[in-house]
Structures are given as C-alpha cells and as structure tokens.
Design an enzyme around this catalytic site. Structure first.
Site, PDB file in Angstrom:
ATOM      1  N   HIS A  79       0.825  -1.211   0.000  1.00  0.00           N
ATOM      2  CA  HIS A  79       0.000   0.000   0.000  1.00  0.00           C
ATOM      3  C   HIS A  79       0.860   1.263   0.000  1.00  0.00           C
ATOM      4  O   HIS A  79       2.015   1.256   0.437  1.00  0.00           O
ATOM      5  CB  HIS A  79      -0.933  -0.001   1.199  1.00  0.00           C
ATOM      6  CG  HIS A  79      -2.039  -0.992   1.053  1.00  0.00           C
ATOM      7  ND1 HIS A  79      -3.053  -1.104   1.968  1.00  0.00           N
ATOM      8  CD2 HIS A  79      -2.316  -1.917   0.089  1.00  0.00           C
ATOM      9  CE1 HIS A  79      -3.894  -2.040   1.582  1.00  0.00           C
ATOM     10  NE2 HIS A  79      -3.456  -2.565   0.444  1.00  0.00           N
ATOM     11  N   GLU A  81       0.701   3.951   1.802  1.00  0.00           N
ATOM     12  CA  GLU A  81       1.134   4.370   3.142  1.00  0.00           C
ATOM     13  C   GLU A  81       2.359   3.574   3.585  1.00  0.00           C
ATOM     14  O   GLU A  81       3.321   4.136   4.109  1.00  0.00           O
ATOM     15  CB  GLU A  81       0.015   4.165   4.175  1.00  0.00           C
ATOM     16  CG  GLU A  81      -1.269   4.899   3.871  1.00  0.00           C
ATOM     17  CD  GLU A  81      -2.301   4.040   3.164  1.00  0.00           C
ATOM     18  OE1 GLU A  81      -3.477   4.140   3.505  1.00  0.00           O
ATOM     19  OE2 GLU A  81      -1.918   3.266   2.252  1.00  0.00           O
ATOM     20  N   CYS A 117      -6.258   1.277   5.521  1.00  0.00           N
ATOM     21  CA  CYS A 117      -6.741  -0.015   6.002  1.00  0.00           C
ATOM     22  C   CYS A 117      -6.177  -0.269   7.404  1.00  0.00           C
ATOM     23  O   CYS A 117      -5.297   0.455   7.881  1.00  0.00           O
ATOM     24  CB  CYS A 117      -6.339  -1.126   5.034  1.00  0.00           C
ATOM     25  SG  CYS A 117      -4.584  -1.585   5.099  1.00  0.00           S
ATOM     26  N   CYS A 120      -2.337  -0.715   7.480  1.00  0.00           N
ATOM     27  CA  CYS A 120      -1.618   0.553   7.311  1.00  0.00           C
ATOM     28  C   CYS A 120      -1.759   1.430   8.546  1.00  0.00           C
ATOM     29  O   CYS A 120      -0.813   2.129   8.923  1.00  0.00           O
ATOM     30  CB  CYS A 120      -2.094   1.283   6.057  1.00  0.00           C
ATOM     31  SG  CYS A 120      -1.497   0.505   4.535  1.00  0.00           S
TER      32      CYS A 120
END
Length: 160
Positions: A79, A81, A117, A120
């Site tokens: 991801h 992040e 999410c 993250c």
C-alpha cells in the site's frame, strides 16, 4: 491564479504520486511531511522486482469479487502508506503528517471514502505519524488524529 492552501498543495502532490500506482482497482498516493518538508512518498504497487497487476492485466481480488477493504492478503500490492513509511526514517516520521489521495482506477474519479486499512493504520501508528489527511474530493479532505486510532483500537472485538 489563486494560491492553493498548504493542505491542498500537499494533497495535490500525493495525487501526483498516485499516478504511479499500478493497481487495477484503486490508486493511492501518500506523502509524509514534517516541518513543511516532504520526507518520503509512496504509491500502491507490487514489491520491487515483481510484476505489477497492470502489467499482468489481472487482479486476483477483483476476479474473486472481493469487496474493497477485505482479504488484503490476496493483493499483490504494497500500500501507498506502507511504501512511504518504508522509504522514511522513523525519526523523521515522529510527529509528521501523512497526506493520502486515492482515485478509482477505472474512472479516475477521486475516492470519497479514502482512508487507511487496518494494517496501514498499525504501521502509521508505529511510525509515529501524528495526523493523516485524506482527500475525499477535489478540494475536500478530512484530518485524522492518529491518537484516535490508538484509543479506538479496531483490532479488538467490540465486546472487550
């Protein structure tokens, strides 16, 4: 031309980073800023050296009709992040702000539900990031105090 405010300036940069995303479902770009200096950037895509979904023209989660926000272990991507955190030193993240911009991969429209999410969120907490600013429209955003994610632990069952 009117000067853009600082928050939208950083969100615009995160949105530019988003254009590097290789996801077939949702494209995200993230930047970490501390003391008005960009520390690192990240976008969602396969780990270095692996083929990206847009190269393969295939997304396992999409082919299985997995709803957004579920079954991330099936996803090839790291991801945005996480990639931004991986590229930064923790000492530079402590007290920083992360700016996150997301777009639908098919329509290129801004996501109105941009958020991190659960995985993250844990990484953001451990990195010492203080705020996350999520773009939820062209000039709309929400600011999350990461302390709220610590207090409202989404990894615990509601009855505890």
């Amino acid at each position: 031309m009117e000067r853009v405010d600082k928050t939208n300036y950083y969100l615009d940069i995160a949105d530019t980073v988003c254009k590097r995303s290789t996801c077939l479902r949702r494209k995200y770009g993230a930047i970490i800023v501390r003391n008005d200096e960009i520390i690192s950037t990240g976008y969602n895509g396969a780990p270095r050296g692996r083929k990206n979904c847009d190269d393969l023209k295939f997304c396992l989660r999409e082919s299985l009709s997995v709803p957004s926000g579920q079954r991330y272990e099936l996803c090839r991507s790291v991801h945005a992040e996480a990639n931004a955190i991986i590229s930064a030193a923790r000492r530079d993240c402590i007290g920083a702000t992360m700016y996150l911009s997301g777009r639908d991969a098919k329509t290129n429209e801004y996501l109105t539900d941009t958020t991190s999410c659960s995985m993250c969120r844990r990484q953001i907490i451990n990195a010492g990031i203080k705020y996350v600013v999520n773009r939820i429209g062209i000039d709309k955003y929400e600011v999350v105090d990461v302390e709220d994610w610590i207090r409202n632990d989404d990894s615990l069952p509601e009855k505890l």
